[in-house]
Design a protein around this motif. Structure first.
Motif, PDB file in Angstrom:
ATOM      1  N   HIS A 303      -8.805  19.512  34.400  1.00 32.18           N
ATOM      2  CA  HIS A 303      -7.888  20.157  33.449  1.00 32.18           C
ATOM      3  C   HIS A 303      -7.226  19.097  32.565  1.00 32.18           C
ATOM      4  O   HIS A 303      -6.010  18.859  32.653  1.00 32.18           O
ATOM      5  N   ALA A 354     -10.963  25.466  30.243  1.00 29.41           N
ATOM      6  CA  ALA A 354      -9.858  24.609  30.695  1.00 29.41           C
ATOM      7  C   ALA A 354     -10.216  23.759  31.898  1.00 29.41           C
ATOM      8  O   ALA A 354      -9.362  23.085  32.468  1.00 29.41           O
ATOM      9  N   TYR A 367      -5.740  24.860  27.396  1.00 25.48           N
ATOM     10  CA  TYR A 367      -6.330  26.159  27.724  1.00 25.48           C
ATOM     11  C   TYR A 367      -6.744  26.892  26.447  1.00 25.48           C
ATOM     12  O   TYR A 367      -7.859  27.435  26.339  1.00 25.48           O
ATOM     13  N   ASN A 382     -14.466  31.892  32.024  1.00 25.85           N
ATOM     14  CA  ASN A 382     -13.047  31.625  32.266  1.00 25.85           C
ATOM     15  C   ASN A 382     -12.801  31.671  33.770  1.00 25.85           C
ATOM     16  O   ASN A 382     -12.814  32.734  34.375  1.00 25.85           O
ATOM     17  N   ARG A 388      -5.325  31.861  36.447  1.00 27.29           N
ATOM     18  CA  ARG A 388      -6.192  32.495  35.457  1.00 27.29           C
ATOM     19  C   ARG A 388      -5.679  33.867  35.042  1.00 27.29           C
ATOM     20  O   ARG A 388      -6.316  34.537  34.229  1.00 27.29           O
ATOM     21  N   GLU A 397      -0.529  31.942  25.038  1.00 22.22           N
ATOM     22  CA  GLU A 397      -1.869  31.825  25.619  1.00 22.22           C
ATOM     23  C   GLU A 397      -2.516  33.194  25.748  1.00 22.22           C
ATOM     24  O   GLU A 397      -3.704  33.367  25.420  1.00 22.22           O
TER      25      GLU A 397
END
Length: 615
Positions: A303, A354, A367, A382, A388, A397
């Motif tokens: 990440h 991400a 992200y 994803n 998540r 986001e």
């Protein structure tokens, strides 16, 4: 006395001469040893990684890719922190409630009682037949994780120290290398002998129950790269004879893909493409063979923007904890490997949005930028470690990732057409071009991913006229170098002027249409000269070709399968008349002009010839 001194001097002189030649001899010896070592290393490399009949001489590894089914081009979702039915349901229910598109749910390990015994752990997934049945009923596709290993010990499954499965396979001769075991990240075990028909019958028999429940694919994790004998001997013994690592890497995905297709004509495997994780020459031809690579990803990422950039101590620790790779394991590494894989001939390539793991929480800007990039890859995946549930993250986001998820979904007819062409021998969906991490996405979209934590981006436009997809008033002639700032909700995507894009629109998030677009094929058109586009309909009903001729008047002709459609045409001014097959269409019910967006919209459900004349 004099003679003695002369002899000593002569002896010293001669000794000096002999000493003068020794370094040269040593250099020759070192050179010979270096050459021998290089030859041995090359031989070992060729034997272990490439059999002599392998790359680049093995033409069958460089064949066409399979045809990726429509569903695999839509959005995927998974999580790898809880691994339970309850967690899967909560995740999918939340995405549905917040109107975020999901077609495929990936269930990663551990889901079975032992690794690769294919028996559902009912503590984690109670009443599995009903669980999988409900997923299918609600329109989801299901992909399960697996590897090629038969374990005697398992790391974190319900049944751990239980050698029964391994002993059964060993007793029947179903394992490569006479059952030679290795330690891998999920326990201790040996490799299934994919060359043994009886071993395959046993293996597929264990798989049958989950296949009967209607799973749509396997995620094949990369144990095949570990295939080697004791002391890393180049080959292992198999039913078909000695087999190299490279040969096993080819056989593993080919056999799982072949068998899956016998149960489901739209079955897929998710395999690794090219991933220069530790050593850039380890597998320069890629991991899975192209003919067994309908959907691919490029390995586990962290990440972070770049694992080579240093960063905070926690970032460095996370990178080291993930394996200490000397190559970049962050976003930049994913970009590098996805573009390299596409150049290699892999068509549908992506990676976890991400990143798979690393420091927590996942940085919001990372992200968002990663999801924006994923919208323009064949695989929008994803998932992984970390939060998540987008409604638990920042509102920004949620809004932006939802928008780009829908944009990816809208692009499916365009992507599917390019994927069919790739399957037939054409170029990959992603085509690297000049500019750092720049690529063409299909024929008409230029993507310049933002790979760093900042709004300013350098864009290198290829030759020809271009417009920014989301702000298309400005026409830019390429080749051109641009330095521009992009708001977090924006992304550097440029469309070729003259492009014709088929889209499947059912929401208003992206500006490509709205809820009234559902049930219509949307054609986004930027008129310039004469251009055509032939869509391969994802429902396999055939093709439709749109031809656009722009001059004093605009002429649009449709040939092929007739579909209800919307024409979304960029026009600088409102037209005076719109005709279809010689008959004038009424403004309002049949067409309208959006002055703010400089866009003409035409809605047609039925037509005879499909000839438009716009003045």
């Amino acid at each position: 006395m004099t003679n003695t001194l002369n002899r000593r001097a002569s002896s010293h002189c001669c000794g000096g001469t002999r000493s003068h030649h020794r370094p040269s001899r040593r250099r020759r010896i070192v050179g010979w040893l270096t050459t021998i070592a290089a030859l041995l290393l090359a031989a070992f490399y060729g034997l272990w990684i490439h059999p002599f009949w392998g790359y680049p001489f093995n033409a069958q590894r460089h064949t066409r890719v399979p045809l990726t089914p429509l569903w695999a081009l839509e959005c995927w979702l998974w999580e790898d922190d809880t691994n339970t039915a309850e967690a899967v349901r909560e995740l999918l229910d939340g995405y549905a409630q917040h109107d975020i598109p999901v077609r495929t749910v990936l269930i990663d390990s551990p889901w079975s009682q032992r690794y690769n015994d294919f028996k559902i752990d009912t503590q984690r997934y109670p009443d599995p037949a009903r669980f999988f049945g409900n997923l299918k009923t609600n329109g989801y596709r299901v992909v399960l994780w697996m590897t090629s290993m038969v374990n005697s010990r398992n790391k974190d499954t319900a049944v751990r120290d239980s050698p029964e499965l391994y002993n059964e396979a060993l007793d029947h001769g179903f394992l490569a290398g006479n059952g030679h075991q290795i330690h891998w990240w999920k326990g201790t075990g040996a490799f299934l002998d994919y060359s043994n028909p009886e071993a395959l019958a046993w293996w597929h028999g264990m798989q049958q129950q989950v296949l009967d429940w209607g799973i749509d694919g396997w995620k094949l994790d990369g144990t095949d790269t570990l295939f080697s004998g004791p002391g890393y001997f180049p080959y292992q013994a198999t039913h078909a004879g000695r087999m190299s690592t490279r040969s096993y890497m080819d056989l593993y995905p080919r056999e799982e893909y072949r068998h899956g297709l016998t149960k489901n004509p739209e079955f897929i495997i998710l395999t690794r493409a090219r991933d220069d994780r530790y050593f850039p020459l380890s597998h320069p031809e890629g991991f899975a063979p192209l003919d067994a690579a309908p959907v691919t990803w490029v390995g586990d990422r962290t990440h972070e923007w770049s694992s080579k950039s240093g960063g905070a101590g926690a970032e460095r620790d996370a990178m080291r904890a993930s394996g200490g790779s000397w190559r970049d394991r962050g976003f930049e590494g994913a970009l590098r490997d996805i573009l390299a894989s596409s150049a290699q001939g892999y068509c549908v390539v992506g990676d976890d949005v991400a990143g798979y793991h690393g420091r927590e929480p996942i940085p919001p800007r990372l992200y968002i930028r990663w999801a924006q990039f994923a919208a323009f890859t064949g695989l929008f995946l994803n998932g992984g470690h970390g939060e998540r549930r987008l409604w638990k993250r920042t509102p920004e986001e949620l809004e932006i990732v939802r928008t780009y998820s829908w944009l990816h979904t809208e692009l499916v007819p365009y992507m599917y057409t390019q994927v069919v062409r790739c399957h037939e021998g054409g170029p990959s969906l992603i085509r690297p071009v000049a500019g750092k991490f720049h690529y063409l996405f299909g024929d008409d979209l230029l993507i310049a991913p933002i790979y760093h934590d900042g709004p300013t981006q350098s864009v290198e436009l290829p030759a020809g006229p271009w417009r920014q997809l989301f702000h298309d008033a400005e026409l830019i002639d390429g080749p051109s170098h641009l330095e521009r700032s992009f708001a977090l909700s924006d992304f550097p995507v440029y469309v070729r002027d003259g492009a014709i894009l088929p889209l499947d629109v059912s929401r208003a998030y992206t500006g490509m249409g709205d809820a009234d677009s559902k049930g219509f094929l949307t054609w986004a058109i930027w008129p310039r000269g004469t251009n055509t586009f032939t869509v391969r309909h994802p429902d396999r009903s055939g093709t439709t070709t749109v031809r656009v001729e722009s001059g004093n008047d605009l002429h649009i002709a449709l040939e092929g399968v007739k579909k209800p459609h919307l024409l979304r045409i960029r026009m600088p001014a409102k037209p005076t008349s719109v005709k279809l097959d010689g008959e004038a269409l009424n403004e309002g019910p049949a067409w309208h002009y959006d002055e703010i967006g400089s866009r003409l919209w035409i809605r047609t459900r039925d037509y005879v010839h499909g000839r438009y004349e716009i003045r």
